[in-house]
Design a protein around this motif. Structure first.
Motif, PDB file in Angstrom:
ATOM      1  N   TYR A   2       6.648  11.977   6.729  1.00  0.00           N
ATOM      2  CA  TYR A   2       7.366  12.962   5.916  1.00  0.00           C
ATOM      3  C   TYR A   2       7.272  14.384   6.463  1.00  0.00           C
ATOM      4  CZ  TYR A   2       7.853   9.364   2.334  1.00  0.00           C
ATOM      5  OH  TYR A   2       8.200   8.227   1.640  1.00  0.00           O
ATOM      6  N   THR A   3       7.021  14.520   7.760  1.00  0.00           N
ATOM      7  CA  THR A   3       6.819  15.843   8.328  1.00  0.00           C
ATOM      8  C   THR A   3       8.067  16.713   8.250  1.00  0.00           C
ATOM      9  OG1 THR A   3       5.273  14.791   9.862  1.00  0.00           O
ATOM     10  CG2 THR A   3       5.947  17.041  10.352  1.00  0.00           C
TER      11      THR A   3
ATOM     12  N   SER B   3       1.869  18.196   5.342  1.00  0.00           N
ATOM     13  CA  SER B   3       2.039  16.870   5.944  1.00  0.00           C
ATOM     14  C   SER B   3       1.215  16.826   7.220  1.00  0.00           C
ATOM     15  CB  SER B   3       3.527  16.589   6.220  1.00  0.00           C
ATOM     16  OG  SER B   3       3.714  15.259   6.674  1.00  0.00           O
TER      17      SER B   3
ATOM     18  N   ASN C 128       5.196   5.183   8.814  1.00  0.00           N
ATOM     19  CA  ASN C 128       4.367   6.051   7.976  1.00  0.00           C
ATOM     20  C   ASN C 128       2.905   5.616   8.056  1.00  0.00           C
ATOM     21  OD1 ASN C 128       3.956   8.177   6.106  1.00  0.00           O
ATOM     22  ND2 ASN C 128       3.902   6.705   4.427  1.00  0.00           N
TER      23      ASN C 128
ATOM     24  N   TRP D  52      -2.729  14.812  11.077  1.00  0.00           N
ATOM     25  CA  TRP D  52      -3.071  13.671  10.238  1.00  0.00           C
ATOM     26  C   TRP D  52      -1.920  12.700  10.033  1.00  0.00           C
ATOM     27  CZ3 TRP D  52      -2.872  18.669   7.703  1.00  0.00           C
ATOM     28  CH2 TRP D  52      -3.960  19.480   8.056  1.00  0.00           C
ATOM     29  N   ALA D  53      -2.287  11.527   9.529  1.00  0.00           N
ATOM     30  CA  ALA D  53      -1.324  10.555   9.021  1.00  0.00           C
ATOM     31  C   ALA D  53      -1.119  10.841   7.529  1.00  0.00           C
ATOM     32  CB  ALA D  53      -1.834   9.139   9.267  1.00  0.00           C
ATOM     33  N   HIS D  54      -0.843   9.811   6.747  1.00  0.00           N
ATOM     34  CA  HIS D  54      -0.467   9.943   5.335  1.00  0.00           C
ATOM     35  C   HIS D  54      -1.739  10.092   4.500  1.00  0.00           C
ATOM     36  CE1 HIS D  54       2.841   9.511   2.466  1.00  0.00           C
ATOM     37  NE2 HIS D  54       2.110   8.687   1.727  1.00  0.00           N
TER      38      HIS D  54
ATOM     39  N   ASP E  26       2.411  11.492  10.051  1.00  0.00           N
ATOM     40  CA  ASP E  26       2.964  11.062   8.766  1.00  0.00           C
ATOM     41  C   ASP E  26       4.468  10.838   8.893  1.00  0.00           C
ATOM     42  OD1 ASP E  26       2.923  10.668   5.886  1.00  0.00           O
ATOM     43  OD2 ASP E  26       3.857  12.633   5.723  1.00  0.00           O
TER      44      ASP E  26
ATOM     45  N   HIS F 180      -1.155   5.490   7.874  1.00  0.00           N
ATOM     46  CA  HIS F 180      -2.126   6.028   6.921  1.00  0.00           C
ATOM     47  C   HIS F 180      -3.445   6.412   7.595  1.00  0.00           C
ATOM     48  CE1 HIS F 180       0.738   4.653   3.989  1.00  0.00           C
ATOM     49  NE2 HIS F 180      -0.020   5.049   3.001  1.00  0.00           N
TER      50      HIS F 180
ATOM     51  N   SER G  10       2.504  11.786  -1.500  1.00  0.00           N
ATOM     52  CA  SER G  10       3.457  10.691  -1.566  1.00  0.00           C
ATOM     53  C   SER G  10       4.154  10.715  -2.926  1.00  0.00           C
ATOM     54  CB  SER G  10       2.750   9.363  -1.279  1.00  0.00           C
ATOM     55  OG  SER G  10       3.653   8.402  -0.796  1.00  0.00           O
TER      56      SER G  10
ATOM     57  N   CYS H 261       3.293  15.163   1.770  1.00  0.00           N
ATOM     58  CA  CYS H 261       3.885  13.913   2.256  1.00  0.00           C
ATOM     59  C   CYS H 261       4.977  13.418   1.322  1.00  0.00           C
ATOM     60  CB  CYS H 261       2.804  12.853   2.427  1.00  0.00           C
ATOM     61  SG  CYS H 261       1.405  13.381   3.444  1.00  0.00           S
TER      62      CYS H 261
END
Length: 681
Positions: free
Chosen positions: A258-259, A252, A391, A280-282, A256, A393, A135, A159
């Motif tokens: 920001y992929t 990422s 986004n 995965w997530a963030h 998420d 988590h 991030s 991310c």
């Protein structure tokens, strides 16, 4: 973030390392203007005799308390494998001196260049440095690499984004994200926290009040730039990918926000590069949820060994692109694991030829031949409630739910079952010829898979502010009633669509509460004969390469915390049937815990509400509240912050209030207010 330790599957706590590790709990790093940045440093015990490369994470999230649990899972691991690992707080945050700043300003990057020079000159450092971060830390790594300092040998960015306007927490394809308010309100509260008197001594109170007197008004500042101007171009590495000269590892997850950036970096950079996108997530992939979590630290070590120590370990000859191809799954707002398999590719973009085209027809079909007719799209304001968080988590009910209720509110086009499995890998795009009833409007496209039981699972989605159809720098209102060609590019995904599922394309005039609505209700007319959905299909290209085994997810240690209040998450929608008002209530209580190593108690809880009255887009309103506390024995401080956003046809109105307390005494209170003209938004 510490709750991901409980969620992530199969974590292995590493008990021994090749190097004994010692810790410098507090280190001042001096800057040329007299400000000192606060750092925590993990070193191999003999680093002064045998210097090592350094790995730096540079963020404003307080290494002494807020990120300490995560830091201790990651940075000692690197130090134990022969690196200096440094957690550095940005100016005006944590125990660093100076004033709090807006996101990614030039001063922040200038400070990092000075800090890099200081680190490289230490007797325990070889002079070679890397940067890692998720991030904000991922942004920091990319933006520092953009400045091309001689000391920086490689980065790992997780991310983050290459384009701060078009694909970040503030705006997406020209649409105002709800997260601009949500993150702005959170950042406003974060910036108001005091330093720790156990580190800075009696100066803590003066430093705290200096911060409070100079708090950035985040949401208002970001909202005052509604087009891709110089403000957003600064810190957007897409302005010149060629400026980055060091190797880049981009990471990422499909859950998420920001992929897209990962694949854009792979296509745009001309340096050694590598990417990893899992389910995965963030989160860091070794703490990744939904799982499976993987041995990401081991993979990072190979990256650092190759580019910071010059060890020819073959990592640069392995598949550059590693993606988790997700199996189909029933919709669920919270899952801990997503089944699938790893695929590898030599490069990105892959060779041409793997696309499939589905044409729209006014009768509601998606077909293999061009359709015809006109299709009207005029959808309720609350369409989009099941899209989930922008986004996630990986904790709580953040993921997309069953799409059937939103599909029912949308204009939908349904394809027949393909008869064979399809693997969508990349960014679907939707070419539309449309006319809008208003100068300003939004088109949202959701691609869903319909299972045999009728359940509707979101595969991916995209949006477009129609005024931004040709340029984010110079938006142009639509001419009502005039047909125009536009393209909606959806978010990147790797997803298997089984042979017996049917693809459904759902179109709407917004996505609430994810996107702030246009000022007037809009009706769109789609010329189906000139409109088509194009899907990037795998087409057997995974044979290019087989990804290396990522191994078990490891951490250096589990956080030594005493929980005083449990962690909890909830997300609900409530509709007042009399007024027609729908409210989303999102509660995020991160609980309270004591860090046993130094006794600091950290607590944090936030609530967000978004409301809208059906048929009245100008009724949209958002409010974000955060309560933060830091205490130790008799030293007790707290911050309460609330940020709101409302609008009329011409203006956004942003307010922010901050109250700071020492014990039970209010020591600071301020209200900020700003009216900002709407700019084709």
């Amino acid at each position: 973030m510490v709750n991901l330790v409980a969620e992530a599957e199969g974590l292995v706590v590493r008990q021994s390392f090749p190097h004994r590790v010692r810790v410098i709990d507090h280190q001042w790093i001096p800057l040329s203007d007299g400000v000192r940045l606060a750092a925590r440093i993990w070193l191999p015990h003999d680093a002064e005799r045998n210097p090592v490369p350094a790995i730096i994470e540079y963020i404003p999230y307080r290494h002494r308390d807020f990120t300490l649990p995560r830091d201790e899972m990651i940075h000692p691991w690197f130090a134990g494998h022969g690196y200096a690992a440094i957690r550095l707080d940005i100016r005006g945050s944590g125990n660093s001196e100076g004033l709090p700043m807006d996101e990614y300003v030039a001063r922040e990057q200038d400070d990092m260049l000075e800090a890099l020079s200081w680190v490289a000159a230490q007797d325990w450092c070889t002079g070679r440095c890397g940067m890692i971060g998720i991030s904000w830390g991922g942004f920091s790594a990319l933006q520092t690499a953009f400045r091309a300092p001689a000391e920086l040998g490689a980065i790992i960015t997780l991310c983050s984004t290459d384009d701060r306007f078009a694909d970040d927490v503030h705006y997406m394809s020209g649409c105002l994200l709800r997260n601009n308010l949500a993150w702005g309100g959170q950042a406003f509260a974060y910036a108001a926290r005091p330093p720790d008197p156990a580190v800075v001594g009696d100066a803590w109170k003066a430093m705290w009040h200096e911060r409070l007197d100079n708090l950035p008004f985040h949401t208002a500042e970001w909202l005052s730039h509604q087009r891709r101007d110089a403000y957003w171009k600064h810190g957007s590495v897409a302005e010149d990918f060629g400026a980055i000269r060091c190797p880049v590892y981009a990471v990422s997850g499909w859950a998420d926000g920001y992929t897209n950036t990962v694949l854009k970096l792979m296509a745009g950079l001309d340096v050694p590069r590598r990417c990893l996108i899992g389910p995965w997530a963030h989160a860091y992939p070794n703490l990744g949820v939904p799982g499976p979590a993987v041995g990401f630290l081991q993979d990072c070590l190979r990256w650092w060994d190759r580019w910071l120590k010059g060890i020819d370990n073959g990592i640069d000859r392995e598949p550059a692109v590693r993606l988790w191809l997700q199996d189909p799954a029933p919709p669920a707002t919270h899952v801990t694991r997503r089944s699938g398999r790893w695929i590898g590719m030599a490069d990105w973009p892959p060779p041409a030829g793997g696309e499939g085209t589905w044409w729209l027809d006014a009768g509601g079909c998606l077909g293999s031949e061009p359709g015809d007719g006109l299709a009207e799209v005029a959808t309720p304001l609350v369409t989009g409630m099941m899209t989930g968080e922008w986004n996630p988590h990986g904790i709580g009910p953040e993921l997309p739910g069953d799409q059937r209720s939103d599909d029912a509110r949308s204009r939908v086009f349904l394809a027949p079952a393909a008869g064979e499995d399809l693997a969508i890998v990349g960014r679907p795009r939707l070419a539309l010829r449309l006319a809008s009833s208003r100068p300003t409007g939004t088109v949202v496209a959701r691609l869903v898979g319909v299972a045999g039981d009728g359940s509707s699972a979101l595969i991916t989605w995209g949006c477009l502010n129609l005024a931004h159809r040709t340029s984010h720098e110079n938006p142009e209102p639509m001419e009502p009633g005039v047909f125009t060609d536009v393209v909606v590019t959806m978010n990147a995904i790797a997803q298997v669509v089984p042979a017996d599922w049917r693809l459904r394309l759902a179109l709407s005039c917004g996505s609430w509460p994810l996107l702030w609505p246009a000022p007037e209700a809009t009706r769109m007319t789609i010329d189906c004969g000139a409109s088509a959905l194009v899907l990037p299909l795998l087409a057997g290209r995974e044979d290019d390469a087989v990804p290396a085994d990522l191994g078990e997810a490891e951490i250096a240690s589990r956080p030594d915390l005493a929980w005083l209040r449990p962690f909890s998450r909830s997300r609900r929608f409530v509709t007042d049937v009399e007024t027609g008002t729908t409210t989303m209530v999102l509660e995020k209580d991160d609980g309270a815990y004591r860090i046993n190593s130094h006794g600091l108690v950290v607590e944090q809880a936030g609530t967000e509400q978004q409301s809208i009255r059906e048929g009245e887009p100008l009724s949209s309103r958002g409010e974000v509240r955060w309560q933060l506390g830091l205490s130790r024995d008799d030293w007790q401080t707290s911050v309460d912050a609330v940020t709101t956003l409302a609008c009329d046809a011409a203006t956004f109105l942003v307010t922010a209030e901050i109250t700071a307390r020492e014990g039970n005494e209010t020591v600071f209170s301020r209200r900020l207010e700003r009216a900002i003209p709407r700019d084709n938004m």
